[in-house]
Design a protein around this motif. Structure first.
Motif, PDB file in Angstrom:
ATOM      1  N   THR A 101      -8.912   7.836  -1.757  1.00 36.91           N
ATOM      2  CA  THR A 101      -9.581   6.567  -1.457  1.00 36.91           C
ATOM      3  C   THR A 101     -10.555   6.742  -0.289  1.00 36.91           C
ATOM      4  O   THR A 101     -11.612   6.104  -0.253  1.00 36.91           O
ATOM      5  N   ASP A 102     -10.234   7.638   0.632  1.00 36.37           N
ATOM      6  CA  ASP A 102     -11.194   7.946   1.700  1.00 36.37           C
ATOM      7  C   ASP A 102     -12.498   8.466   1.098  1.00 36.37           C
ATOM      8  O   ASP A 102     -13.590   8.053   1.473  1.00 36.37           O
ATOM      9  N   ARG A 103     -12.359   9.385   0.153  1.00 37.41           N
ATOM     10  CA  ARG A 103     -13.564  10.010  -0.403  1.00 37.41           C
ATOM     11  C   ARG A 103     -14.380   9.003  -1.221  1.00 37.41           C
ATOM     12  O   ARG A 103     -15.602   9.126  -1.312  1.00 37.41           O
ATOM     13  N   LEU A 134       0.843  -1.192   0.000  1.00 37.63           N
ATOM     14  CA  LEU A 134       0.000   0.000   0.000  1.00 37.63           C
ATOM     15  C   LEU A 134       0.877   1.241   0.000  1.00 37.63           C
ATOM     16  O   LEU A 134       2.009   1.205   0.492  1.00 37.63           O
ATOM     17  N   VAL A 135       0.351   2.336  -0.518  1.00 35.48           N
ATOM     18  CA  VAL A 135       1.111   3.590  -0.498  1.00 35.48           C
ATOM     19  C   VAL A 135       0.796   4.429   0.730  1.00 35.48           C
ATOM     20  O   VAL A 135       1.506   5.368   1.046  1.00 35.48           O
ATOM     21  N   THR A 136      -0.306   4.095   1.401  1.00 35.22           N
ATOM     22  CA  THR A 136      -0.705   4.884   2.562  1.00 35.22           C
ATOM     23  C   THR A 136      -1.669   4.038   3.395  1.00 35.22           C
ATOM     24  O   THR A 136      -2.064   2.948   2.970  1.00 35.22           O
ATOM     25  N   THR A 137      -2.033   4.537   4.543  1.00 35.49           N
ATOM     26  CA  THR A 137      -2.881   3.760   5.448  1.00 35.49           C
ATOM     27  C   THR A 137      -4.302   3.651   4.916  1.00 35.49           C
ATOM     28  O   THR A 137      -4.903   4.659   4.577  1.00 35.49           O
ATOM     29  N   PRO A 138      -4.838   2.465   4.849  1.00 37.03           N
ATOM     30  CA  PRO A 138      -6.216   2.315   4.367  1.00 37.03           C
ATOM     31  C   PRO A 138      -7.214   2.778   5.428  1.00 37.03           C
ATOM     32  O   PRO A 138      -6.855   3.073   6.566  1.00 37.03           O
ATOM     33  N   MET A 139      -8.477   2.849   5.015  1.00 36.85           N
ATOM     34  CA  MET A 139      -9.524   3.269   5.943  1.00 36.85           C
ATOM     35  C   MET A 139     -10.657   2.248   5.911  1.00 36.85           C
ATOM     36  O   MET A 139     -10.888   1.605   4.884  1.00 36.85           O
ATOM     37  N   THR A 140     -11.335   2.102   7.015  1.00 39.57           N
ATOM     38  CA  THR A 140     -12.539   1.270   7.075  1.00 39.57           C
ATOM     39  C   THR A 140     -13.677   2.114   7.625  1.00 39.57           C
ATOM     40  O   THR A 140     -13.499   2.831   8.615  1.00 39.57           O
ATOM     41  N   LEU A 141     -14.805   2.052   6.954  1.00 36.91           N
ATOM     42  CA  LEU A 141     -16.025   2.631   7.507  1.00 36.91           C
ATOM     43  C   LEU A 141     -16.948   1.474   7.860  1.00 36.91           C
ATOM     44  O   LEU A 141     -17.077   0.524   7.079  1.00 36.91           O
ATOM     45  N   ALA A 142     -17.576   1.542   9.011  1.00 39.46           N
ATOM     46  CA  ALA A 142     -18.482   0.455   9.390  1.00 39.46           C
ATOM     47  C   ALA A 142     -19.597   1.009  10.257  1.00 39.46           C
ATOM     48  O   ALA A 142     -19.380   1.890  11.098  1.00 39.46           O
ATOM     49  N   LYS A 191      -9.505   7.416  12.353  1.00 38.46           N
ATOM     50  CA  LYS A 191      -9.260   6.095  12.971  1.00 38.46           C
ATOM     51  C   LYS A 191     -10.569   5.454  13.400  1.00 38.46           C
ATOM     52  O   LYS A 191     -10.791   4.261  13.185  1.00 38.46           O
ATOM     53  N   ALA A 192     -11.415   6.274  13.991  1.00 42.51           N
ATOM     54  CA  ALA A 192     -12.683   5.732  14.472  1.00 42.51           C
ATOM     55  C   ALA A 192     -13.704   5.610  13.352  1.00 42.51           C
ATOM     56  O   ALA A 192     -14.712   4.906  13.487  1.00 42.51           O
ATOM     57  N   GLY A 193     -13.479   6.314  12.248  1.00 45.29           N
ATOM     58  CA  GLY A 193     -14.433   6.303  11.151  1.00 45.29           C
ATOM     59  C   GLY A 193     -15.723   7.018  11.500  1.00 45.29           C
ATOM     60  O   GLY A 193     -16.795   6.647  11.040  1.00 45.29           O
ATOM     61  N   ARG A 194     -15.615   8.045  12.323  1.00 49.24           N
ATOM     62  CA  ARG A 194     -16.804   8.754  12.798  1.00 49.24           C
ATOM     63  C   ARG A 194     -16.587  10.248  12.753  1.00 49.24           C
ATOM     64  O   ARG A 194     -15.473  10.724  12.977  1.00 49.24           O
ATOM     65  N   GLY A 195     -17.669  10.960  12.535  1.00 51.03           N
ATOM     66  CA  GLY A 195     -17.596  12.407  12.631  1.00 51.03           C
ATOM     67  C   GLY A 195     -18.544  13.063  11.658  1.00 51.03           C
ATOM     68  O   GLY A 195     -19.497  12.454  11.175  1.00 51.03           O
ATOM     69  N   ARG A 196     -18.253  14.343  11.414  1.00 52.19           N
ATOM     70  CA  ARG A 196     -19.023  15.078  10.423  1.00 52.19           C
ATOM     71  C   ARG A 196     -18.025  15.685   9.450  1.00 52.19           C
ATOM     72  O   ARG A 196     -17.634  16.846   9.580  1.00 52.19           O
ATOM     73  N   PRO A 197     -17.580  14.877   8.497  1.00 54.73           N
ATOM     74  CA  PRO A 197     -16.577  15.402   7.568  1.00 54.73           C
ATOM     75  C   PRO A 197     -17.129  16.476   6.645  1.00 54.73           C
ATOM     76  O   PRO A 197     -16.372  17.287   6.137  1.00 54.73           O
ATOM     77  N   PHE A 198     -18.457  16.479   6.438  1.00 45.97           N
ATOM     78  CA  PHE A 198     -19.021  17.389   5.439  1.00 45.97           C
ATOM     79  C   PHE A 198     -19.954  18.405   6.084  1.00 45.97           C
ATOM     80  O   PHE A 198     -20.823  18.065   6.878  1.00 45.97           O
ATOM     81  N   TYR A 199     -19.781  19.653   5.667  1.00 42.20           N
ATOM     82  CA  TYR A 199     -20.629  20.742   6.163  1.00 42.20           C
ATOM     83  C   TYR A 199     -22.047  20.548   5.624  1.00 42.20           C
ATOM     84  O   TYR A 199     -23.025  20.750   6.322  1.00 42.20           O
ATOM     85  N   TYR A 200     -22.119  20.169   4.363  1.00 41.36           N
ATOM     86  CA  TYR A 200     -23.433  19.920   3.766  1.00 41.36           C
ATOM     87  C   TYR A 200     -23.257  19.026   2.558  1.00 41.36           C
ATOM     88  O   TYR A 200     -22.133  18.669   2.190  1.00 41.36           O
TER      89      TYR A 200
END
Lengths: 508, 780
Positions: free
Chosen positions: B324-326, B154-162, B610-619
């Protein structure tokens, strides 16, 4: 840049009169240039030499249209405005013309030309980099379109201009507005004077210019051309420079001797008066299209699609044949039509079936010093059917993955004679001998189609490349025979997506 | 006639504020060729041209780099390699030190820069680099996603959403399908290639004119590679000839080359790669595969989904992490997944390092979501549009995304139903199906797909912007901000904001080049954020000026502050009206500060990756498109015949420019999924590296019927004048073209099998799918 002398000199050896400079109008300014690299492109001359920076370089290979300029030439007492790609046109090939760029369009008081105003008012520019090219294509179009052109005509006029921002929708609106609003512009007001100046440029002299990197020859007669090529058998012959241009801009080849055939009167002749159509080697696609379409509607449609308007305005059928590309579209089409090729070296002439000209990949039966003089294309009889199908990723301005050209002579529903030729399927344009065999003398029915499709696998082992896989090439080539059959036998079935779809069911 | 009307006969009402459909500020210069791009700038005496020598191998040790013939080539003044870089040999945007400016001991893709040459002319520089004699020791190369998956690199750390228990939901689902989707990459094909032009100053100083969406990062890269403080480096850009994400990071190296040569030779230096080299050297949209495991019920409702998005990232990380996150953030599109697990695999390959491209992974996520819908539609026999509606986000309990943000501004259903009515979807679909039965060769297809696109940089710190507003004593105004103009019309939109706040005509506002010397530490013009962030920063600066003028006027004219009202081009002061310029002049004489900075940071957002939680988007911005196509089932060729689009720009700052963004994005999105195919040969060399081989939509590829409308609404959040971002959200409208082709293809098997048409759906891939459908139909 050195300014040229004003008169043409006679050669001491008694040959053809030499003119040691090229001359053309840049806008309304006379240019006489004797010292110039033979490979200097119009775009580099504009941007680097003249510092006229409105014309942009997008791809440097004639495929994006950002560098589109308009070349004006006199023809039978009228001015003909043609859009061309400055990046692959050579300055030498401007001889005798007027060159117009985006900077020339505004009126002296700053008023925008109608095409410019339409592009502003219809929001036809976003990043603006392709815009000068669109403006010039629209400008040339506005000179011949009339006030309400068809969608197809607009598409064709702008087929060589890529835009990555707008999705083209506002540019179509601008094109409609421009055509509806163009009245008389500064070029029309000056037309008589411009015509007189350009007509005065036309002469019989052989132009010869150059610099330390090489020489650019531009003879005006076939005899002069023949003599130059005998004397310079390794010379590079240039017609529309739609291919040679890329040798210069992309491969950066040294081309010390260029011979441009665009001034050769005899080679520009197109003769439709006799039993066959005679196409001079210097006839452009744009000039040939109407006549060929008259006899072979599908060939007209192919010419519409095989290149953009600026490329068709420069590129020649003779050039497409002479350089022997396995993916050129003209060669297989004309092979299927049973065309004859006429070559000349010095005073010596020979003719051959076009199919015999292509020896191997990149190798044609053309000897040093020899040039293609013309092509003879037979006219159709009532018993003949001709179809040509071009398959590419994109409909316009794309190189064929497969081109299938099919000529049949029918007696009722029996095929008495047949020529099937393909591009993109082998190292050269090539007839499908086995498939022809499978059809010749048979009734054109489903069984014959199946036999011809099978036979194609004996005729061809195509390659896989970025345009298509071997498997797709073969499968789609086979399916084209099916399409041919449907079009000739089932006029109720829709088989085409673009162009004049009625052509699918033309009888003859 | 009032006094004001006498003074400003045409300006009694402001026509150039927000919501006005003003043309692009440069339109008049675009059409005359007078708009200056970097290659059009005057060239000072002695300027040199720089060119770059590239690796011919995908992965190799550099055994010997013999540049003697390069050095002695005509016109060559200097040749530089990694050893000549005074600072840090690194241009990786995240400073992972995985992207050297020039290769040192090995190369990791065919096209990697190895050395640079400076010569008197560009032609000489281009010719000289071809004379290099490089001896390679080839290493095993990894060229595609399957090979990369096998290496696991991998080129960078992967992400998991669950969210929820996807495995259990899948096991319990009445129906279950698992398969793979492939999505190709995309070349930006900005019409103006990369370019940088550096002018050396005294001591460490250098000014670089760079075609960049990201001046601050270019400044940073130049300073790091030269080993000088950031204050010595100024980056300026007036306009780009297109960017689309391709000039967010990929521009940096060119600026560094030009700056390096300029400082070493003490001459101005310019580099502009030829189109082919640009396409070989610079990153593209990421190719993805999505492996999916989908559970649903007989009514077409999704029960659970497990998705793995594997991306071909290329040789270095670049922006592959956030891209890849997006993709994962958009793997839901408009749909509620009761139980979901989504995983990214940012894979390393020996190909060019993929990068930002309009949508930034989001469109790939949306293509993935729409494949799930398509699977359900064919499995259940339902109209895909009904499947879509049944799975839209809804009320509480069905309103939480896989990243645990609640969707509060959902208008997907209303918007889709409006489009469905307006474009007569149902009747046309029925007519197409009936007509297809009688047309053996040409088959038509239709699809209506929605888009929900999250607005904000997912890297929270990027959601800030600055502006500098200068008011001159004649009342003319200059606005500077960190946003860059790449054609989207950002400059005019921001100027409209200033015009609105100060109530002055836009002709009084100068839109200046973006420069790090005026507004520092800016974010890239990316993530559709240009107008949102810079508009707000400019508004803040304008409000500061307005407040100062208000205070001054109230004091000088002895009125209350609420009696000072900014009217178009004038200020009402109690009972009298004074022209804006006169007030400004008076303010200057009274020593009121007439310049102001503005700053903005997006509120409410936070993200714990890391936690895969939050509000990444304003709208969220929404849209939908209905595309109709015709497909030739003998050859796989197709035409987009009609598209109808309804898109949500909130309360548009400039409707005509927004419609332009939507039209362009649709065609770009449709091109990505149809004719735009990137093709590498077995040695890892990109063979589609010019417009002759890489086919973006041409003029006649646009839909002949092309209806675009803006959804009537406003942003629920307090964005700039309640508008919504428009750069990226409309791009995935092009997904409807892919699904319309798929619908046409499905007809050959009587719509009983999901075509699983991958992208790009080139004629070849379409014909393959037609043949596969026919085989499936024959077997059934």
């Amino acid at each position: 840049m050195a300014t040229a002398p004003t008169g043409a000199a006679d050669r001491p050896d008694g040959g053809f009169r030499l003119r040691p400079y090229i001359r053309f109008l840049f806008g309304y300014d006379l240019q006489e240039i004797s010292h110039i690299a033979p490979t200097m492109t119009v775009l580099d001359w504009l941007r680097l030499t003249k510092r006229h920076l409105g014309t942009k370089e997008g791809c440097n290979e004639g495929d994006c249209g950002a560098c589109t300029v308009v070349v004006v030439r006199p023809d039978q007492g009228r001015l003909i405005y043609r859009a061309v790609n400055a990046c692959i046109q050579l300055v030498g090939s401007l001889d005798g013309s007027q060159l117009l760029t985006v900077e020339h369009l505004k009126e002296d008081d700053g008023t925008l030309h109608a095409v410019q105003a339409a592009m502003v008012e219809q929001h036809g520019s976003q990043c603006g980099f392709c815009t000068p090219g669109f403006v010039m294509s629209l400008f040339a179009f506005s000179k011949l379109s009339g006030p309400s052109p068809t969608d197809q005509a607009i598409d064709d006029a702008l087929s060589g201009n890529l835009c990555r921002c707008t999705g083209y929708a506002p540019i179509v609106r601008a094109a409609r507005q421009a055509c509806a609003s163009v009245t008389s512009d500064r070029f029309d007001r000056n037309a008589a004077a411009t015509l007189a100046r350009l007509e005065a440029f036309q002469d019989e002299a052989t132009v010869q210019v150059g610099d330390s990197s090489g020489i650019f020859h531009a003879p005006a007669t076939a005899d002069a051309l023949a003599e130059i090529l005998v004397a310079n058998p390794q010379a590079t012959i240039v017609a529309g420079s739609t291919d040679v241009g890329l040798w210069i801009t992309k491969q950066m080849r040294d081309l010390p001797v260029l011979v441009w055939i665009g001034r050769v009167r005899e080679l520009r002749a197109l003769d439709d008066g006799g039993a066959a159509i005679e196409i001079g080697a210097g006839v452009t696609y744009s000039d040939a299209r109407e006549v060929l379409a008259l006899h072979y509607p599908d060939l007209g449609e192919l010419i519409r699609r095989l290149a953009s308007t600026p490329i068709r305005n420069a590129g020649t059928i003779g050039g497409n044949i002479a350089n022997g590309s396995p993916i050129g579209d003209a060669s297989p089409s004309l092979m299927a039509l049973g065309a004859t090729l006429h070559l000349r070296r010095g005073g010596e002439r020979r003719s051959m079936a076009l199919a015999d000209f292509f020896l191997a990949y990149g190798k044609q039966d053309r000897r040093p010093g020899e040039f293609v003089e013309r092509i003879t294309v037979p006219k159709p009889t009532r018993a003949d059917r001709f179809r040509v199908y071009k398959i590419s990723k994109r409909f316009d301005q794309d190189i064929s993955a497969v081109l299938g050209a099919f000529w049949l002579r029918l007696d009722g529903d029996r095929i008495t004679d047949v020529r099937l030729a393909f591009g993109g399927m082998a190292a050269t344009p090539k007839r499908a001998a086995a498939a022809e065999q499978a059809l010749r003398g048979r009734t054109f029915d489903a069984a014959a189609v199946a036999a011809a499709k099978t036979a194609l696998t004996d005729d061809f082992s195509p390659l896989t490349d970025m345009r298509a896989s071997a498997g797709y090439r073969l499968r789609s080539a086979q399916n084209l025979i099916e399409r041919l059959h449907l079009e000739l036998t089932h006029p109720d079935i829709e088989t085409r997506l673009v162009g004049d779809k009625a052509l699918a069911h033309v009888q003859g | 006639m009032s006094r004001v009307e006498r003074i400003f006969p045409h300006a009694a009402t402001l026509k150039s504020g927000v919501a006005a459909s003003l043309p692009h500020d440069s339109a008049g210069r675009h059409v005359t060729g007078e708009a200056v791009y970097i290659d059009d700038m005057p060239e000072p005496e002695g300027m040199v041209h720089v060119y770059v020598g590239l690796s011919q191998r995908a992965h190799a040790r550099l055994v010997d780099v013999d540049l003697s013939r390069v050095r002695s080539a005509p016109g060559v003044l200097a040749v530089f390699t990694a050893a000549d870089i005074p600072g840090d040999n690194d241009v990786s945007p995240q400073h992972l030190h995985d992207e050297p400016l020039l290769a040192t001991d090995r190369v990791e893709f065919a096209g990697q820069p190895v050395f640079i040459v400076a010569a008197g002319t560009r032609l000489e520089a281009r010719a000289a680099v071809r004379l290099a004699a490089i001896t390679y020791d080839d290493l095993p190369s990894v060229l595609d996603i399957d090979a990369a998956k096998a290496t696991g690199k991998l080129v960078t750390t992967p992400m998991t959403l669950a969210r929820g228990d996807a495995a259990a939901a899948l096991a319990a689902a009445p129906r279950r399908i698992s398969a793979r989707l492939q999505i190709g990459g995309q070349e930006h094909f900005y019409l103006e290639s990369q370019i940088a032009y550096a002018v050396p100053g005294e001591e460490d100083d250098v000014t670089v004119y760079s075609s960049t969406q990201n001046p601050t990062e270019v400044q940073h890269m130049v300073s790091v590679t030269l080993g000088v403080p950031a204050h010595a480096v100024t980056i300026e850009v007036r306009r780009m000839g297109g960017g689309f994400g391709g000039k967010e990071t990929q521009c940096s190296a060119f600026a560094c080359y030009a700056a390096l040569v300029a400082k070493r030779l003490k001459r101005a230096a310019k580099i502009r790669p030829d189109r082919d080299d640009d396409m070989v050297m610079t990153g593209k949209r990421h190719d993805f595969t999505m492996d999916y495991d989908l559970g649903f019920d007989d009514d077409g409702r999704i029960r659970g989904v497990d998705m793995t998005f594997a991306a071909k990232c290329g040789w270095s990380a670049d922006l592959s992490g956030p891209v890849t996150d997006r993709a994962l953030f958009h793997a839901d599109n408009c749909y509620f997944y009761p139980a979901v697990r989504a995983v990214s695999e940012p894979l390393k390959t020996n190909t060019v390092s993929n990068t930002a491209f309009r949508g930034f992974g989001g469109p790939q996520g949306i293509v993935g979501a729409e494949r799930l819908i398509e699977e359900i539609a064919y499995a259940t026999g339902l109209d895909a549009l009904d499947v879509r509606k049944r799975n839209f986000y809804g009320k509480a309990g069905r309103d939480v995304t896989p990243y645990h943000q609640t969707v509060r501004d959902n208008i997907a259903l209303e918007l889709v139903e409006q489009l469905e009515r307006d474009c007569d979807y149902r009747a046309r679909r029925a007519a197409i199906r009936a007509a297809n039965a009688g047309s053996p060769i040409i088959k038509r297809g239709i699809a209506l797909t929605p888009v929900k696109f999250g607005i904000s940089f997912t890297l929270t710190s990027s959601n800030q912007a600055g502006a500098l507003l200068l008011v001159y004593t004649d009342g003319s105004v200059q606005i500077n901000h960190g946003g860059t103009e790449m054609g989207q019309g950002l400059y005019v939109k921001v100027a409209q904001v200033v015009a609105e706040v100060l109530q002055i005509d836009i002709s009084r506002i100068k839109i200046t080049a973006t420069t790090t010397g005026k507004v520092p530490n800016t974010s890239p013009t990316a993530a559709s954020s240009g107008a949102d962030l810079n508009g707000k920063a400019a508004e803040a600066a304008a409000l500061t000026i307005k407040e100062r003028l208000t205070t001054f006027v109230a004091e000088k004219w002895n009125v209350r502050e609420d009696e000072v009202i900014f009217l178009p081009n004038r200020i009402r002061i109690g009972q009298q009206e004074v022209p804006f310029a006169d007030v400004v002049k008076q303010a200057y004489l009274a020593r009121v500060q007439l310049s102001a900075t503005g700053f903005y940071k997006t509120p409410k957002i936070h993200w714990d990756r890391k936690a895969g939680r939050g509000r990444p988007f304003y709208y969220f911005a929404y849209g939908a498109a209905c595309t109709e196509v015709a497909v030739d089932t003998l050859t796989g060729e197709y035409r987009i015949e009609r598209v109808d689009i309804l898109h949500d720009c909130g309360r548009s700052l400039n409707p005509i420019l927004d419609i332009g963004q939507i039209e362009g994005a649709y065609v770009q999105g449709a091109g990505w999924l149809t004719t735009e195919e990137l093709w590498w040969d077995g040695k890892g060399r990109l063979r589609t590296h010019a417009p002759s081989t890489y086919k973006i939509p041409a003029f006649s590829d646009r839909p002949r019927i092309f209806n675009v409308a803006l959804y009537d609404g406003q942003n629920r959040e307090e964005s700039i004048f309640r508008s919504k971002a428009v750069g990226e959200p409309p791009l995935p409208l092009g997904v409807s073209a892919l699904h319309a082709i798929s619908d046409a293809v499905a007809s050959v098997a009587d719509y009983r099998h999901c075509p699983r048409l991958d992208a790009p759906a080139t004629p070849e891939r379409v014909l393959d799918t037609v043949d596969r459908m026919r085989a499936a139909a024959a077997k059934a």
